[in-house]
Design a protein around this motif. Structure first.
Motif, PDB file in Angstrom:
ATOM      1  N   ALA A   1      19.417   4.989  23.282  1.00  0.00           N
ATOM      2  CA  ALA A   1      18.613   4.474  22.183  1.00  0.00           C
ATOM      3  C   ALA A   1      19.396   3.386  21.455  1.00  0.00           C
ATOM      4  CB  ALA A   1      18.262   5.598  21.209  1.00  0.00           C
ATOM      5  N   GLN A   2      18.785   2.219  21.281  1.00  0.00           N
ATOM      6  CA  GLN A   2      19.456   1.147  20.546  1.00  0.00           C
ATOM      7  C   GLN A   2      19.793   1.584  19.126  1.00  0.00           C
ATOM      8  OE1 GLN A   2      17.890  -2.766  20.405  1.00  0.00           O
ATOM      9  NE2 GLN A   2      17.733  -3.009  22.628  1.00  0.00           N
ATOM     10  N   TYR A   3      18.925   2.352  18.507  1.00  0.00           N
ATOM     11  CA  TYR A   3      19.155   2.809  17.137  1.00  0.00           C
ATOM     12  C   TYR A   3      20.479   3.549  17.040  1.00  0.00           C
ATOM     13  CZ  TYR A   3      17.560   4.444  12.499  1.00  0.00           C
ATOM     14  OH  TYR A   3      17.420   4.681  11.155  1.00  0.00           O
ATOM     15  N   GLU A   4      20.671   4.517  17.918  1.00  0.00           N
ATOM     16  CA  GLU A   4      21.891   5.326  17.878  1.00  0.00           C
ATOM     17  C   GLU A   4      23.103   4.510  18.311  1.00  0.00           C
ATOM     18  OE1 GLU A   4      20.814   8.586  20.379  1.00  0.00           O
ATOM     19  OE2 GLU A   4      19.042   9.040  19.162  1.00  0.00           O
ATOM     20  N   GLY A   5      22.915   3.670  19.346  1.00  0.00           N
ATOM     21  CA  GLY A   5      24.028   2.857  19.805  1.00  0.00           C
ATOM     22  C   GLY A   5      24.504   1.890  18.746  1.00  0.00           C
ATOM     23  N   ALA A   6      23.568   1.278  18.015  1.00  0.00           N
ATOM     24  CA  ALA A   6      23.937   0.296  16.998  1.00  0.00           C
ATOM     25  C   ALA A   6      24.755   0.926  15.883  1.00  0.00           C
ATOM     26  CB  ALA A   6      22.681  -0.359  16.437  1.00  0.00           C
ATOM     27  N   LEU A   7      24.463   2.174  15.550  1.00  0.00           N
ATOM     28  CA  LEU A   7      25.181   2.821  14.447  1.00  0.00           C
ATOM     29  C   LEU A   7      26.663   3.001  14.753  1.00  0.00           C
ATOM     30  CD1 LEU A   7      22.669   5.557  13.218  1.00  0.00           C
ATOM     31  CD2 LEU A   7      22.928   3.187  12.472  1.00  0.00           C
ATOM     32  N   GLN A   8      27.038   2.994  16.034  1.00  0.00           N
ATOM     33  CA  GLN A   8      28.452   3.095  16.383  1.00  0.00           C
ATOM     34  C   GLN A   8      29.245   1.911  15.816  1.00  0.00           C
ATOM     35  OE1 GLN A   8      29.683   5.834  18.006  1.00  0.00           O
ATOM     36  NE2 GLN A   8      27.577   6.559  17.803  1.00  0.00           N
ATOM     37  N   PHE A   9      28.572   0.781  15.632  1.00  0.00           N
ATOM     38  CA  PHE A   9      29.239  -0.409  15.116  1.00  0.00           C
ATOM     39  C   PHE A   9      29.305  -0.421  13.589  1.00  0.00           C
ATOM     40  CE2 PHE A   9      27.819  -1.338  19.345  1.00  0.00           C
ATOM     41  CZ  PHE A   9      28.840  -2.089  19.895  1.00  0.00           C
TER      42      PHE A   9
ATOM     43  N   ALA B   1       9.522   7.383  19.048  1.00  0.00           N
ATOM     44  CA  ALA B   1       9.834   6.999  20.427  1.00  0.00           C
ATOM     45  C   ALA B   1       9.027   5.783  20.873  1.00  0.00           C
ATOM     46  CB  ALA B   1       9.580   8.168  21.373  1.00  0.00           C
ATOM     47  N   THR B   2       7.793   5.652  20.423  1.00  0.00           N
ATOM     48  CA  THR B   2       6.947   4.540  20.854  1.00  0.00           C
ATOM     49  C   THR B   2       6.900   3.418  19.823  1.00  0.00           C
ATOM     50  OG1 THR B   2       4.983   5.642  19.965  1.00  0.00           O
ATOM     51  CG2 THR B   2       5.523   6.046  22.285  1.00  0.00           C
ATOM     52  N   PHE B   3       7.841   3.413  18.913  1.00  0.00           N
ATOM     53  CA  PHE B   3       7.929   2.373  17.880  1.00  0.00           C
ATOM     54  C   PHE B   3       8.035   1.007  18.532  1.00  0.00           C
ATOM     55  CE2 PHE B   3      10.108  -0.020  14.518  1.00  0.00           C
ATOM     56  CZ  PHE B   3       9.519   0.467  13.367  1.00  0.00           C
TER      57      PHE B   3
ATOM     58  N   PHE C   1      21.982  -7.201  22.129  1.00  0.00           N
ATOM     59  CA  PHE C   1      23.244  -7.711  22.643  1.00  0.00           C
ATOM     60  C   PHE C   1      24.329  -6.635  22.656  1.00  0.00           C
ATOM     61  CE2 PHE C   1      21.685 -11.784  20.410  1.00  0.00           C
ATOM     62  CZ  PHE C   1      20.853 -12.083  21.466  1.00  0.00           C
ATOM     63  N   VAL C   2      24.512  -5.947  21.534  1.00  0.00           N
ATOM     64  CA  VAL C   2      25.660  -5.038  21.429  1.00  0.00           C
ATOM     65  C   VAL C   2      25.446  -3.737  22.198  1.00  0.00           C
ATOM     66  CG1 VAL C   2      26.392  -6.025  19.236  1.00  0.00           C
ATOM     67  CG2 VAL C   2      24.886  -4.016  19.232  1.00  0.00           C
ATOM     68  N   CYS C   3      24.204  -3.253  22.259  1.00  0.00           N
ATOM     69  CA  CYS C   3      23.979  -1.950  22.890  1.00  0.00           C
ATOM     70  C   CYS C   3      24.093  -2.001  24.406  1.00  0.00           C
ATOM     71  CB  CYS C   3      22.619  -1.391  22.483  1.00  0.00           C
ATOM     72  SG  CYS C   3      22.601  -0.778  20.783  1.00  0.00           S
ATOM     73  N   GLN C   4      23.994  -3.188  24.995  1.00  0.00           N
ATOM     74  CA  GLN C   4      24.159  -3.247  26.446  1.00  0.00           C
ATOM     75  C   GLN C   4      25.583  -2.909  26.865  1.00  0.00           C
ATOM     76  OE1 GLN C   4      21.248  -3.148  27.715  1.00  0.00           O
ATOM     77  NE2 GLN C   4      20.599  -3.600  25.627  1.00  0.00           N
ATOM     78  N   ARG C   5      26.539  -3.091  25.963  1.00  0.00           N
ATOM     79  CA  ARG C   5      27.908  -2.658  26.255  1.00  0.00           C
ATOM     80  C   ARG C   5      27.969  -1.137  26.335  1.00  0.00           C
ATOM     81  NH1 ARG C   5      26.739  -7.922  25.565  1.00  0.00           N
ATOM     82  NH2 ARG C   5      28.596  -9.216  25.834  1.00  0.00           N
ATOM     83  N   ILE C   6      27.187  -0.467  25.505  1.00  0.00           N
ATOM     84  CA  ILE C   6      27.114   0.999  25.571  1.00  0.00           C
ATOM     85  C   ILE C   6      26.406   1.430  26.852  1.00  0.00           C
ATOM     86  CG2 ILE C   6      26.116   3.032  24.457  1.00  0.00           C
ATOM     87  CD1 ILE C   6      26.622   1.653  21.785  1.00  0.00           C
ATOM     88  N   CYS C   7      25.354   0.706  27.230  1.00  0.00           N
ATOM     89  CA  CYS C   7      24.677   1.013  28.501  1.00  0.00           C
ATOM     90  C   CYS C   7      25.653   0.899  29.666  1.00  0.00           C
ATOM     91  CB  CYS C   7      23.501   0.064  28.715  1.00  0.00           C
ATOM     92  SG  CYS C   7      22.095   0.335  27.618  1.00  0.00           S
TER      93      CYS C   7
ATOM     94  N   THR D   1      16.560   2.570  28.495  1.00  0.00           N
ATOM     95  CA  THR D   1      17.003   2.133  27.174  1.00  0.00           C
ATOM     96  C   THR D   1      15.833   1.499  26.439  1.00  0.00           C
ATOM     97  OG1 THR D   1      18.603   0.768  25.953  1.00  0.00           O
ATOM     98  CG2 THR D   1      17.867  -0.070  28.086  1.00  0.00           C
ATOM     99  N   CYS D   2      15.682   1.887  25.189  1.00  0.00           N
ATOM    100  CA  CYS D   2      14.615   1.349  24.348  1.00  0.00           C
ATOM    101  C   CYS D   2      15.080   1.441  22.897  1.00  0.00           C
ATOM    102  CB  CYS D   2      13.307   2.104  24.564  1.00  0.00           C
ATOM    103  SG  CYS D   2      13.431   3.851  24.152  1.00  0.00           S
ATOM    104  N   MET D   3      14.213   1.208  21.964  1.00  0.00           N
ATOM    105  CA  MET D   3      14.645   1.106  20.578  1.00  0.00           C
ATOM    106  C   MET D   3      15.107   2.443  20.000  1.00  0.00           C
ATOM    107  SD  MET D   3      12.089  -1.716  18.895  1.00  0.00           S
ATOM    108  CE  MET D   3      13.133  -1.838  17.452  1.00  0.00           C
ATOM    109  N   ASN D   4      14.282   3.500  20.159  1.00  0.00           N
ATOM    110  CA  ASN D   4      14.575   4.768  19.499  1.00  0.00           C
ATOM    111  C   ASN D   4      14.825   5.931  20.455  1.00  0.00           C
ATOM    112  OD1 ASN D   4      14.144   4.476  16.396  1.00  0.00           O
ATOM    113  ND2 ASN D   4      12.479   3.302  17.311  1.00  0.00           N
ATOM    114  N   GLY D   5      14.876   5.660  21.745  1.00  0.00           N
ATOM    115  CA  GLY D   5      15.082   6.746  22.695  1.00  0.00           C
ATOM    116  C   GLY D   5      13.779   7.242  23.280  1.00  0.00           C
ATOM    117  N   GLN D   6      13.888   8.144  24.229  1.00  0.00           N
ATOM    118  CA  GLN D   6      12.730   8.586  25.000  1.00  0.00           C
ATOM    119  C   GLN D   6      11.888   9.647  24.309  1.00  0.00           C
ATOM    120  OE1 GLN D   6      11.932   7.124  28.198  1.00  0.00           O
ATOM    121  NE2 GLN D   6      13.380   5.713  27.221  1.00  0.00           N
TER     122      GLN D   6
END
Length: 383
Positions: A170-178, A105-107, A141-147, A95-100
């Protein structure tokens, strides 16, 4: 669960307040609260022999979780392909900010950067002020629930098929679910939501209102202890109950006869409600409105530590930390009848369980562990 880390590149939260006693990597309760019930392995993957210990750990583990920038694990020689060579049915979550992969990806950044990038800051705050942001590294905080959900699905799949897999969260994609309702509103209606303070399209009043100031507990804060209450009336039944409870004739005005009317005159409505709450304690307001009106105290940390509901359910658990001594930890977020969860130990000091993990779990001899310690490959906590 084993958490692997090294003092050469410690987790930044180990140096974030609040501290108990002198500031240091083993006295930060912010870090500790997130890491209870884990074994602490001091391991420098970049040191000689670090890769071999990492592979031994992956061979023993059911699941490997890493949150490095993409490419770091590969540079250690511990990419997914390397780990499945020693553990073919391993489950690995990265898990990282924008995915693998992808152009960002290296942002570089943290959840404090990802919250604005994901759109939360554009929606947080007041319309006449600059964008704000949710507290802290919000997407962390919120994306760890998705993990956790993804891991549960992968473990279930493994139990049914025997197959492992590599999960890329990816936190970016996970966050958009909210933010799904706001994304859909733009997609379907071309309507862009804007900052609106504490207000809601579906309720009025909907906000926090100041009550009579309170007193600090002994040894508590300085200055005025502001006390606030949150109130929301979403249905006509709740609105009628609010009017009946606070008995202010101003609320019988036709300007407030429907939700649409209340939204059109929301400034005036909030002024009337605020005048009512300002003359009463927070506890009086909540007792008067609940359970017919949605109302709750705006708690500060002192309130939470003494909250009768949390105490009744045993949510706050006191554990003995190696350095900090007795400290209260947040407990399990769910109560399970058949498989109750408990906190097994306080968070580890850095390297506290190194010898136990290497010897009891991975099968290293004492002499092999001593050699790794001498080489700087592993680190052992020394009081």
């Amino acid at each position: 669960m084993v958490r692997s880390e090294t003092i050469t590149r410690p987790d930044v939260l180990r140096f974030a307040p609040p501290f108990k006693g002198e500031p240091g990597p083993d006295s930060a309760q912010f870090w500790a609260d997130y890491n209870s019930s884990k074994l602490g392995l001091g391991l420098n993957l970049a040191a000689p022999g670090g890769r071999e210990v990492g592979l031994a750990l992956a061979e023993w583990a059911d699941v490997v979780i890493e949150a490095f920038t993409p490419g770091v694990m590969a540079r250690f020689g511990l990419a997914y392909e390397d780990l499945v060579a020693v553990h073919p049915d391993l489950i690995m979550l990265s898990t990282c900010m924008n995915g693998q992969d992808g152009p960002r990806a290296t942002f570089a950044g943290y959840g404090t950067v990802m919250a604005p990038m994901s759109g939360f800051s554009n929606l947080t705050g007041w319309p006449d002020r600059a964008p704000s942001t949710p507290y802290g590294a919000y997407t962390d905080f919120v994306c760890q629930r998705i993990c956790a959900t993804a891991l549960i699905a992968a473990i279930d799949h493994h139990r049914r098929t025997g197959e492992g897999q590599h999960l890329d969260v990816a936190q970016y994609e996970g966050a958009l679910q909210f933010l799904a309702p706001w994304l859909l509103d733009v997609e379907l209606n071309g309507r862009l939501a804007e900052r609106d303070g504490n207000r809601s399209p579906w309720a009025a009043p909907h906000g926090v209102f100041r009550c009579l100031d309170g007193a600090w507990p002994e040894g508590g804060g300085e200055g005025v202890r502001e006390r606030w209450v949150a109130i929301a009336a979403e249905t006509e039944g709740q609105w009628d109950a609010l009017r009946a409870a606070i008995r202010m004739p101003e609320l019988d005005d036709p300007r407030f006869a429907s939700l649409a009317a209340r939204k059109a005159n929301e400034d005036e409505l909030e002024t009337i409600v605020a005048a009512f709450t300002a003359t009463r304690t927070r506890e009086e307001v909540v007792a008067l409105l609940q359970p017919d009106v949605v109302a709750a105290p705006v708690n500060d940390p002192y309130d939470l530590l003494e909250d009768p509901q949390l105490l009744h359910r045993g949510y706050l658990v006191e554990l003995e930390h190696t350095v900090m001594g007795p400290v209260r930890y947040q407990g399990p977020e769910a109560t399970l009848s058949a498989t109750p969860m408990t906190l097994s130990k306080a968070a580890p000091a850095l390297g506290e369980d190194t010898r136990h993990v290497l010897g009891e779990l991975l099968g290293y001899s004492e002499s092999e562990i001593d050699e790794l310690v001498a080489a700087g490959t592993v680190e052992v906590f020394a009081p």
